[in-house]
Structure formats: C-alpha cells, structure tokens
Design an enzyme around this catalytic site. Structure first.
Site, PDB file in Angstrom:
ATOM      1  N   ALA A  13     -59.283   7.421 101.310  1.00  0.00           N
ATOM      2  CA  ALA A  13     -59.135   8.616 102.146  1.00  0.00           C
ATOM      3  C   ALA A  13     -60.042   8.601 103.374  1.00  0.00           C
ATOM      4  O   ALA A  13     -59.596   8.883 104.496  1.00  0.00           O
ATOM      5  CB  ALA A  13     -59.400   9.861 101.301  1.00  0.00           C
ATOM      6  N   LYS A  63     -53.448   2.400  87.456  1.00  0.00           N
ATOM      7  CA  LYS A  63     -54.507   1.806  88.286  1.00  0.00           C
ATOM      8  C   LYS A  63     -55.828   2.538  88.078  1.00  0.00           C
ATOM      9  O   LYS A  63     -56.902   1.924  88.089  1.00  0.00           O
ATOM     10  CB  LYS A  63     -54.111   1.837  89.763  1.00  0.00           C
ATOM     11  CG  LYS A  63     -54.039   3.246  90.345  1.00  0.00           C
ATOM     12  CD  LYS A  63     -53.748   3.261  91.830  1.00  0.00           C
ATOM     13  CE  LYS A  63     -53.812   4.694  92.353  1.00  0.00           C
ATOM     14  NZ  LYS A  63     -53.602   4.766  93.802  1.00  0.00           N
ATOM     15  N   ASN A 126     -62.842   5.969  90.507  1.00  0.00           N
ATOM     16  CA  ASN A 126     -62.754   5.534  89.116  1.00  0.00           C
ATOM     17  C   ASN A 126     -63.581   4.278  88.863  1.00  0.00           C
ATOM     18  O   ASN A 126     -64.277   4.172  87.851  1.00  0.00           O
ATOM     19  CB  ASN A 126     -61.289   5.308  88.738  1.00  0.00           C
ATOM     20  CG  ASN A 126     -60.504   6.601  88.701  1.00  0.00           C
ATOM     21  OD1 ASN A 126     -60.574   7.366  87.753  1.00  0.00           O
ATOM     22  ND2 ASN A 126     -59.748   6.867  89.767  1.00  0.00           N
ATOM     23  N   GLN A 153     -59.756  10.707  87.639  1.00  0.00           N
ATOM     24  CA  GLN A 153     -58.442  10.810  86.996  1.00  0.00           C
ATOM     25  C   GLN A 153     -58.256   9.831  85.847  1.00  0.00           C
ATOM     26  O   GLN A 153     -57.492  10.081  84.914  1.00  0.00           O
ATOM     27  CB  GLN A 153     -57.330  10.582  88.027  1.00  0.00           C
ATOM     28  CG  GLN A 153     -57.396  11.481  89.245  1.00  0.00           C
ATOM     29  CD  GLN A 153     -58.006  10.761  90.438  1.00  0.00           C
ATOM     30  OE1 GLN A 153     -58.993  10.042  90.291  1.00  0.00           O
ATOM     31  NE2 GLN A 153     -57.427  10.953  91.609  1.00  0.00           N
TER      32      GLN A 153
END
Length: 265
Positions: A13, A63, A126, A153
């Site tokens: 991002a 992923k 992550n 996540q």
C-alpha cells in the site's frame, strides 16, 4: 458471485501511494471487471482483468497464511536465502494443491498471482508478524490486531483453512498409505502453523522442524504430466453447487455446502 470482484497483485500500500510501478488483476464478471480495469489503470499502476474469481480469492487468503511461516523461517535462519527459497517451494506446492482441490479449473500460479504471493511472503504485515513472533519480540497474547499494522489476516485464515480442509467430504487418497485422508494431512506447513498459532502446542521453531521433515519425506505423487509434487489433487470436485464468500478480518471464508460427483485423477 456475479457482483463480487477481487482486486489484487504485488502491491504494498505505501509503495502504491508513492506511485511506485506495480500491476494487479481485477477478477469477476466480465461486465464489471473490464470497465473497472480501464478505470483503475494508471501509468504507474497497470490493471489487467481475469475471470477466475475463486482462484484469486483462495490464493488471496492462502498467501497470508504462508506469509506468517515465511517470516518465522526468515527470523529462525538469520535471513537465509536458501532456507527461504526451500520454504517458498514447499508452501507454493501446498497452495497449488489446495487451490486445485477447491476450484475446477484454477488459474496457474503465475503472473500477478505469483508475484502477489511472493511480495506478501517477502514484505507485508503477516510476514512481519511471523518474524516478530519467532524473535519473541511479540507474543500470541498480543492478539492479531497490532497497533500501526492493523489486522494480521493470516491468523484467522490459518484456522479457517485448517477447518475447511479437515472436512471428510473433501477426503483424498494419501500418496503412500493407500487410504483416504482429509486434505489437511497433506499440508504439513498448514498443520504446523495451526499448532503454533491456534492450538499453541509448539513454539515457532516447529515450522523449521516441519520444513526439515518435509524435505526428507518421499515426494507425493506428481500429476500425469510429471509436474511438481501435489500440484494437482488426487480428486477434483466436479461441481461446486454452493460457494458463499464472506469477508471476516479481511479474509475470505469459503463454505462449500455440497459437492457433485468426484472423479479419479
């Protein structure tokens, strides 16, 4: 499904915000994805369109699962390029196996789909979380919502995929035991992450031990074309009758209510 779209790619991002060059795919119904791809395309952000929504949603969840393990491996091996490469090979093998199990004709793990997996394992919240856990700079008691990072996540994704792949309705033939087993039994890295993050039975070092054991095992069967081990599942679901997709903590949960007949590979 007709009104659901997926946008993803090798995109960090902050780097997209700084207009660093990147590409992505938008997936879904043609009437929506093509005009949106044209609308979103910029000189620094190239957007392609693709019709395989399910594969991209599944890979989009997986992923994040395997990125946590990648971070652990990086920390435990002092950023060993060799160890990280071995992990990448094995985790993508599991990802392909899972995707072929859940999708009739999945998109190949290539292009933006592969690049998205690579960049998530290389740099992302992550992978950062896995590194911090392995270095004992944070603990599981910290939770999966981290100040300055947001929701990790991959934690909830580990639980969701483990439970989904434990269902007896998805059983496949074990490559060496000549019996049917739940697909999760053929995913040792996913099992290890579940024991570390959800059951909390083993420490982060368990992921490295799993990698070593995995490397010494007899490879699972290859497909009819001699592709990499477990690149195709022993059974395909010939038809997914109901596939509902809902997002929880940014992760796609998939509920498969009924499968049609199965055929042998």
């Amino acid at each position: 499904m007709e009104n659901i779209l997926y946008l993803g790619g090798p995109n960090i991002a902050s780097e997209i915000y700084n207009k660093e060059y990147a590409n992505a795919r938008i997936c879904g119904a043609e009437k929506w994805r093509k005009p949106l791809a044209r609308f979103l395309r910029q000189p620094h952000f190239i957007v392609w369109d693709n019709g395989d929504l399910v594969t991209h949603e599944v890979m989009g969840g997986l992923k994040n699962v395997y990125a946590i393990g990648a971070g652990m491996i990086a920390a435990l091996t002092n950023e060993s390029a060799t160890s990280k490469s071995v992990y990448f090979a094995f985790c993508t093998s599991e990802m392909i196996f899972i995707t072929h199990l859940l999708t009739e004709e999945p998109e190949k793990l290539a292009g933006p789909l592969l690049a998205d997996t690579y960049v998530t394992l290389l740099k992302g919240r992550n992978a950062w979380y896995g590194q911090k856990l392995a270095k004992k700079e944070i603990s599981l008691e910290t939770g999966d919502i981290i100040k300055g990072k947001g929701t990790i996540q991959g934690v909830s994704a580990v639980k969701a995929f483990y439970e989904l792949l434990s269902q007896s309705s998805l059983n496949v033939r074990h490559p060496s035991r000549n019996e049917h087993v739940a697909p999760v039994e053929l995913c040792p890295i996913l099992q290890a992450l579940y024991k570390i993050l959800i059951l909390r039975e083993v420490s982060c070092e368990g992921i490295l031990e799993t990698l070593k054991r995995r490397d010494n095992e007899r490879p699972a069967r290859t497909d009819r074309n001699g592709s990499e081990p477990r690149s195709l599942s022993p059974f395909f679901a010939s038809k997914i009758v109901v596939l509902a997709i809902g997002r929880v903590h940014g992760f796609v949960y998939m509920y498969i209510d009924e499968y049609g007949g199965r055929r042998r590979n």
